[in-house]
Design a protein around this motif. Sequence first.
Motif, mmCIF file in Angstrom:
data_model
loop_
_atom_site.group_PDB
_atom_site.id
_atom_site.type_symbol
_atom_site.label_atom_id
_atom_site.label_comp_id
_atom_site.label_asym_id
_atom_site.label_seq_id
_atom_site.Cartn_x
_atom_site.Cartn_y
_atom_site.Cartn_z
ATOM 1 N N VAL A 171 40.271 39.110 53.315
ATOM 2 C CA VAL A 171 39.232 38.419 53.707
ATOM 3 C C VAL A 171 38.134 38.905 54.804
ATOM 4 C CG1 VAL A 171 40.699 37.961 56.097
ATOM 5 C CG2 VAL A 171 38.674 36.166 55.425
ATOM 6 N N SER A 172 36.652 38.359 54.801
ATOM 7 C CA SER A 172 35.598 39.356 55.552
ATOM 8 C C SER A 172 35.071 38.441 56.389
ATOM 9 C CB SER A 172 34.643 40.693 54.749
ATOM 10 O OG SER A 172 34.079 41.152 55.419
ATOM 11 N N THR A 173 34.493 38.492 57.486
ATOM 12 C CA THR A 173 33.767 37.284 57.954
ATOM 13 C C THR A 173 32.192 37.971 58.521
ATOM 14 O OG1 THR A 173 34.607 37.701 60.677
ATOM 15 C CG2 THR A 173 35.354 36.254 59.923
ATOM 16 N N LEU A 174 32.839 39.352 58.048
ATOM 17 C CA LEU A 174 31.471 40.079 58.204
ATOM 18 C C LEU A 174 30.294 39.716 58.034
ATOM 19 C CD1 LEU A 174 33.130 43.964 57.499
ATOM 20 C CD2 LEU A 174 32.466 42.714 60.415
ATOM 21 N N GLY A 184 29.355 42.559 54.272
ATOM 22 C CA GLY A 184 30.640 42.027 53.370
ATOM 23 C C GLY A 184 31.570 43.082 54.103
ATOM 24 N N PHE A 185 32.036 44.597 53.011
ATOM 25 C CA PHE A 185 32.871 45.002 53.435
ATOM 26 C C PHE A 185 33.079 46.166 51.602
ATOM 27 C CE2 PHE A 185 35.594 42.352 50.273
ATOM 28 C CZ PHE A 185 36.516 43.405 49.434
ATOM 29 N N CYS A 186 34.244 47.505 52.177
ATOM 30 C CA CYS A 186 33.945 48.486 50.753
ATOM 31 C C CYS A 186 35.046 48.737 51.170
ATOM 32 C CB CYS A 186 33.185 49.318 50.800
ATOM 33 S SG CYS A 186 30.886 49.135 50.229
ATOM 34 N N MET A 187 36.276 48.547 50.405
ATOM 35 C CA MET A 187 37.204 49.410 49.928
ATOM 36 C C MET A 187 37.474 50.683 49.725
ATOM 37 S SD MET A 187 40.625 47.444 48.723
ATOM 38 C CE MET A 187 39.870 46.728 46.801
ATOM 39 N N ALA A 190 34.352 36.783 42.186
ATOM 40 C CA ALA A 190 33.175 36.933 41.756
ATOM 41 C C ALA A 190 32.506 38.234 42.603
ATOM 42 C CB ALA A 190 32.109 36.084 41.436
ATOM 43 N N GLY A 191 30.876 38.765 42.556
ATOM 44 C CA GLY A 191 30.183 39.333 43.725
ATOM 45 C C GLY A 191 30.747 40.560 43.981
ATOM 46 N N THR A 192 32.188 41.180 43.682
ATOM 47 C CA THR A 192 32.690 42.364 43.960
ATOM 48 C C THR A 192 32.270 43.375 42.895
ATOM 49 O OG1 THR A 192 34.641 41.895 42.938
ATOM 50 C CG2 THR A 192 34.727 41.595 45.628
ATOM 51 N N ARG A 193 32.372 44.949 43.399
ATOM 52 C CA ARG A 193 31.913 45.543 42.431
ATOM 53 C C ARG A 193 32.655 46.897 42.378
ATOM 54 N NH1 ARG A 193 27.865 46.581 46.127
ATOM 55 N NH2 ARG A 193 27.635 49.228 46.346
ATOM 56 N N VAL A 194 32.679 47.544 41.148
ATOM 57 C CA VAL A 194 33.476 49.124 41.412
ATOM 58 C C VAL A 194 32.449 49.970 40.990
ATOM 59 C CG1 VAL A 194 35.022 48.900 39.616
ATOM 60 C CG2 VAL A 194 35.738 50.106 41.057
ATOM 61 N N ALA A 200 32.271 44.178 48.276
ATOM 62 C CA ALA A 200 31.604 43.144 48.124
ATOM 63 C C ALA A 200 30.923 42.675 49.683
ATOM 64 C CB ALA A 200 32.285 42.292 48.261
ATOM 65 N N MET A 201 29.151 42.250 49.090
ATOM 66 C CA MET A 201 28.458 41.987 50.082
ATOM 67 C C MET A 201 27.573 41.146 50.906
ATOM 68 S SD MET A 201 27.125 44.895 49.916
ATOM 69 C CE MET A 201 27.723 46.608 49.412
#
Length: 173
Positions: free
Chosen positions: A88-91, A94-97, A117-121, A132-133
């Motif tokens: 979960v992200s409220t940024l 988004g975030f990167c892992m 949806a909306g995640t990329r690797v 995820a942006m």
Amino acid sequence: MSSCSPCLTSFSRFMALAALVAGMCFTSQNSRAGETLSVDKPQASTSLDFAIVIPAVLRILENSHPAALFSADTAGSLISATQRMVLVSTLGKGFCMDLQLNQQQVTDWQLSISGSAGTRVEAANGGYRICAMRPGRFELALQHAFSLKDRTPGAIPQTSNLNWPVSVSLVTP
């Protein structure tokens, strides 16, 4: 019972009218109070300045994977496993892992992702980066495939357990 039907209808209409009149009384009292305070004086005005603050949160809610992988210690033997992640992200951005190998005997790592949806690797620094942006809740299924390095040419194959070889770290984009 049919003789009471008109009574119930009349009573229902009376209650609806009473509720309407009561609502009008409360509304008109509030507006009159404001008018009587400003009869001889200039009207006062104020502005409200408020903000809704959403705290910055970037949290892994679930990271489930096998604790150990069972494999045959032979070069080229394929080991596959599924890792489930819920984040979960409220940024706003988004975030990167970042995913990195933490076992030296593992090689030829391949990763595929499914889920939100909306995640990329993408491949990054010998591992993978998943981004995820946008803010939100993300449920991801990561399918890993590994091979083992050949330790000793001509050695007799053995079976062993290998601790989970992937480490995860969260970063902001």
